[in-house]
Design a protein around this motif. Structure first.
Motif, PDB file in Angstrom:
ATOM      1  N   TRP A   1       8.114 -14.774   5.875  1.00  0.00           N
ATOM      2  CA  TRP A   1       6.758 -14.319   6.147  1.00  0.00           C
ATOM      3  C   TRP A   1       6.048 -14.015   4.828  1.00  0.00           C
ATOM      4  N   LYS A   2       4.765 -13.715   4.921  1.00  0.00           N
ATOM      5  CA  LYS A   2       3.968 -13.346   3.756  1.00  0.00           C
ATOM      6  C   LYS A   2       3.412 -11.934   3.958  1.00  0.00           C
ATOM      7  N   TYR A   3       3.268 -11.200   2.857  1.00  0.00           N
ATOM      8  CA  TYR A   3       2.669  -9.874   2.979  1.00  0.00           C
ATOM      9  C   TYR A   3       1.718  -9.626   1.819  1.00  0.00           C
ATOM     10  N   GLU A   4       0.789  -8.728   2.056  1.00  0.00           N
ATOM     11  CA  GLU A   4      -0.188  -8.336   1.048  1.00  0.00           C
ATOM     12  C   GLU A   4      -0.406  -6.833   1.161  1.00  0.00           C
ATOM     13  N   VAL A   5      -0.288  -6.117   0.065  1.00  0.00           N
ATOM     14  CA  VAL A   5      -0.544  -4.678   0.069  1.00  0.00           C
ATOM     15  C   VAL A   5      -2.053  -4.463   0.048  1.00  0.00           C
ATOM     16  N   SER A   6      -2.577  -3.800   1.077  1.00  0.00           N
ATOM     17  CA  SER A   6      -4.021  -3.580   1.152  1.00  0.00           C
ATOM     18  C   SER A   6      -4.422  -2.205   0.624  1.00  0.00           C
ATOM     19  N   HIS A   7      -3.469  -1.266   0.615  1.00  0.00           N
ATOM     20  CA  HIS A   7      -3.780   0.085   0.140  1.00  0.00           C
ATOM     21  C   HIS A   7      -2.474   0.801  -0.176  1.00  0.00           C
ATOM     22  N   PHE A   8      -2.474   1.612  -1.267  1.00  0.00           N
ATOM     23  CA  PHE A   8      -1.294   2.428  -1.548  1.00  0.00           C
ATOM     24  C   PHE A   8      -1.693   3.653  -2.350  1.00  0.00           C
ATOM     25  N   SER A   9      -0.883   4.678  -2.220  1.00  0.00           N
ATOM     26  CA  SER A   9      -1.053   5.910  -2.987  1.00  0.00           C
ATOM     27  C   SER A   9       0.331   6.315  -3.471  1.00  0.00           C
ATOM     28  N   GLU A  10       0.529   6.332  -4.775  1.00  0.00           N
ATOM     29  CA  GLU A  10       1.853   6.565  -5.337  1.00  0.00           C
ATOM     30  C   GLU A  10       2.237   8.042  -5.285  1.00  0.00           C
ATOM     31  N   GLY A  11       3.554   8.294  -5.166  1.00  0.00           N
ATOM     32  CA  GLY A  11       4.068   9.653  -5.219  1.00  0.00           C
ATOM     33  C   GLY A  11       4.076  10.163  -6.649  1.00  0.00           C
ATOM     34  N   THR A  12       4.171  11.459  -6.827  1.00  0.00           N
ATOM     35  CA  THR A  12       4.100  12.036  -8.174  1.00  0.00           C
ATOM     36  C   THR A  12       5.340  11.745  -9.013  1.00  0.00           C
ATOM     37  N   VAL A  13       6.501  11.559  -8.366  1.00  0.00           N
ATOM     38  CA  VAL A  13       7.735  11.258  -9.120  1.00  0.00           C
ATOM     39  C   VAL A  13       8.328   9.919  -8.708  1.00  0.00           C
ATOM     40  N   GLY A  14       7.514   9.057  -8.096  1.00  0.00           N
ATOM     41  CA  GLY A  14       7.988   7.753  -7.663  1.00  0.00           C
ATOM     42  C   GLY A  14       7.766   7.534  -6.177  1.00  0.00           C
ATOM     43  N   GLY A  15       7.911   6.298  -5.747  1.00  0.00           N
ATOM     44  CA  GLY A  15       7.703   5.964  -4.340  1.00  0.00           C
ATOM     45  C   GLY A  15       6.232   5.998  -3.971  1.00  0.00           C
ATOM     46  N   TYR A  16       5.963   6.266  -2.703  1.00  0.00           N
ATOM     47  CA  TYR A  16       4.587   6.245  -2.209  1.00  0.00           C
ATOM     48  C   TYR A  16       4.310   7.404  -1.264  1.00  0.00           C
ATOM     49  N   LYS A  17       3.118   7.976  -1.405  1.00  0.00           N
ATOM     50  CA  LYS A  17       2.652   8.887  -0.366  1.00  0.00           C
ATOM     51  C   LYS A  17       2.274   8.084   0.871  1.00  0.00           C
ATOM     52  N   GLU A  18       1.674   6.918   0.631  1.00  0.00           N
ATOM     53  CA  GLU A  18       1.410   5.976   1.719  1.00  0.00           C
ATOM     54  C   GLU A  18       1.232   4.586   1.134  1.00  0.00           C
ATOM     55  N   VAL A  19       1.598   3.585   1.924  1.00  0.00           N
ATOM     56  CA  VAL A  19       1.398   2.193   1.530  1.00  0.00           C
ATOM     57  C   VAL A  19       1.148   1.392   2.806  1.00  0.00           C
ATOM     58  N   VAL A  20       0.150   0.516   2.761  1.00  0.00           N
ATOM     59  CA  VAL A  20      -0.241  -0.273   3.929  1.00  0.00           C
ATOM     60  C   VAL A  20      -0.137  -1.753   3.573  1.00  0.00           C
ATOM     61  N   LEU A  21       0.572  -2.510   4.421  1.00  0.00           N
ATOM     62  CA  LEU A  21       0.765  -3.937   4.196  1.00  0.00           C
ATOM     63  C   LEU A  21       0.185  -4.739   5.349  1.00  0.00           C
ATOM     64  N   ASN A  22      -0.371  -5.895   5.044  1.00  0.00           N
ATOM     65  CA  ASN A  22      -0.724  -6.882   6.059  1.00  0.00           C
ATOM     66  C   ASN A  22       0.368  -7.946   6.043  1.00  0.00           C
ATOM     67  N   VAL A  23       1.038  -8.136   7.174  1.00  0.00           N
ATOM     68  CA  VAL A  23       2.164  -9.066   7.253  1.00  0.00           C
ATOM     69  C   VAL A  23       1.785 -10.243   8.147  1.00  0.00           C
ATOM     70  N   LYS A  24       1.979 -11.447   7.634  1.00  0.00           N
ATOM     71  CA  LYS A  24       1.599 -12.649   8.381  1.00  0.00           C
ATOM     72  C   LYS A  24       2.798 -13.579   8.527  1.00  0.00           C
ATOM     73  N   GLY A  25       2.935 -14.171   9.715  1.00  0.00           N
ATOM     74  CA  GLY A  25       4.036 -15.087   9.979  1.00  0.00           C
ATOM     75  C   GLY A  25       4.183 -15.312  11.469  1.00  0.00           C
ATOM     76  N   ASN A  26       5.186 -16.057  11.840  1.00  0.00           N
ATOM     77  CA  ASN A  26       5.404 -16.393  13.245  1.00  0.00           C
ATOM     78  C   ASN A  26       6.070 -15.238  13.994  1.00  0.00           C
ATOM     79  N   GLY A  27       5.341 -14.660  14.976  1.00  0.00           N
ATOM     80  CA  GLY A  27       5.915 -13.607  15.809  1.00  0.00           C
ATOM     81  C   GLY A  27       6.215 -12.318  15.073  1.00  0.00           C
TER      82      GLY A  27
END
Length: 361
Positions: free
Chosen positions: A148-174
């Protein structure tokens, strides 16, 4: 369901399949894009059922021929071969009947759609953000393995790594039909990087999977949308973009607000924001469908309930437990590396069993 009932139902679906095939070549239907898209979707959904019907009829015909041979043949070797053929065909018939019954149970109409995948840090502070980052890595590796294919549309990084939030658009069959089982609260039990005394902490992240709305799924009126443009801004509010390319859309009747500023083009940002707004409005109605379905089933595994604790990742013991089906696997490192096929397959099997039990097929 008896053999005759299956044949009768499948014959009716074949006739419908052929009728739709004729309709989608009609210029009048092709001119009505919404109807044309809907009929094309129905045609594709009926195609595997019609193919199964053809195989089923062929098996029944071969069983009948083998039984006729058994009744008339005198040669013992030939009779033995006919018996073996009948036994093999009847096993195949039984399996195909099970498959057909499942095909005839109405599936979630959204299963074939692309999806929006949201990961948000929950309780646990910095460790929750790090865990959200681990889940992001797990899903992106899984998405890549599925082709499948994905695209990150929005993200907010954590203060010591990772993410407070991350939103992906995922495209593919089913895509949605697979990822929908991931909606809910994911818990992690491990010693955080910030822990100095080696104590195991429990943190959480919330995953939400939404079916992406297509253009013809919802009638979105421009007069119901307020459009605001603004400059993309960086830390401290200083302008990092001297053109008003960022877009904020407000749907006045519902109060839903979306914004997009990851593209330099205002037009591209508007298109992406409009697609997200359409998806969020569509999901207001879709949640009513999920609530209705879950109220009829005792252990529905894909209700879309974001508050339900669905899975625990225990690092000290190297295990992952899915609480909906009481499944525990001791291969945490592989799972967190994107190998979640076994979990999803078992969840699909559990839901299929429920669907068959609740249906009148």
């Amino acid at each position: 369901m008896s053999e005759n009932n299956i044949l009768s139902k499948l014959e009716g679906l074949r006739q419908k399949f052929e009728e739709i095939g004729q309709q989608i070549t009609d210029p009048a239907v092709m001119a009505d894009m919404k109807r044309y898209v809907s009929l094309n979707k129905e045609y594709r959904e009926l195609e595997p059922i019609v193919e199964a019907y053809d195989r089923y009829k062929n098996i029944l015909s071969n069983i009948q021929s083998s039984k006729s041979l058994l009744n008339t043949e005198k040669d013992e070797e030939m009779r033995e071969m006919a018996k073996m053929e009948i036994e093999s065909l009847e096993d195949e018939q039984e399996q195909l009947e099970t498959d057909i019954k499942l095909m005839l149970v109405p599936a979630d109409p959204q299963d074939g759609k692309n999806s929006v995948l949201e990961i948000r840090a929950g309780t646990g502070g910095d460790e929750a953000s790090i865990f959200a980052g681990d889940l992001y890595r797990m899903y992106t590796k899984y998405i890549e393995r599925k082709g499948w294919k994905y695209e990150v549309s929005h993200f907010s990084e954590g203060t010591v790594g990772g993410y407070k939030e991350v939103v992906l658009n995922v495209k593919g069959n089913g895509v949605y039909g697979v990822l929908k089982y991931e909606s809910g609260v994911h818990r992690v039990q491990r010693v955080p990087q910030t822990e100095t005394q080696g104590r195991v902490h429990t943190s959480a992240a919330t995953v939400a999977v939404l079916p992406e709305a297509e253009e013809f799924d919802i009638d979105l009126r421009t007069e119901d949308i307020r459009k605001d443009t603004f400059c993309a801004s960086g830390p401290g509010g200083q302008s990092v973009n001297t053109t008003y390319s960022a877009i904020r859309l407000t749907h006045i009747p519902s109060g839903i607000v979306v914004q997009c500023q990851d593209q330099k083009s205002q037009l591209k940002n508007y298109d992406k924001a409009l697609a997200e707004l359409r998806t969020r409005l569509y999901n207001l109605e879709y949640q009513k469908y999920l609530d209705e379905i879950s109220s009829k089933r005792k252990t529905m595994v894909s209700t879309g309930d974001r508050s339900a604790k669905i899975r625990t990742y225990n690092y000290p013991q190297g295990r992952v437990t899915d609480h909906r089906i009481n499944l525990t696997l001791y291969n945490l490192s592989a799972i967190i590396d994107g190998e979640i096929d076994e979990i999803i397959e078992k969840l699909q099997m559990a839901e299929n069993a429920e669907r068959l039990k609740m249906s009148d097929v």
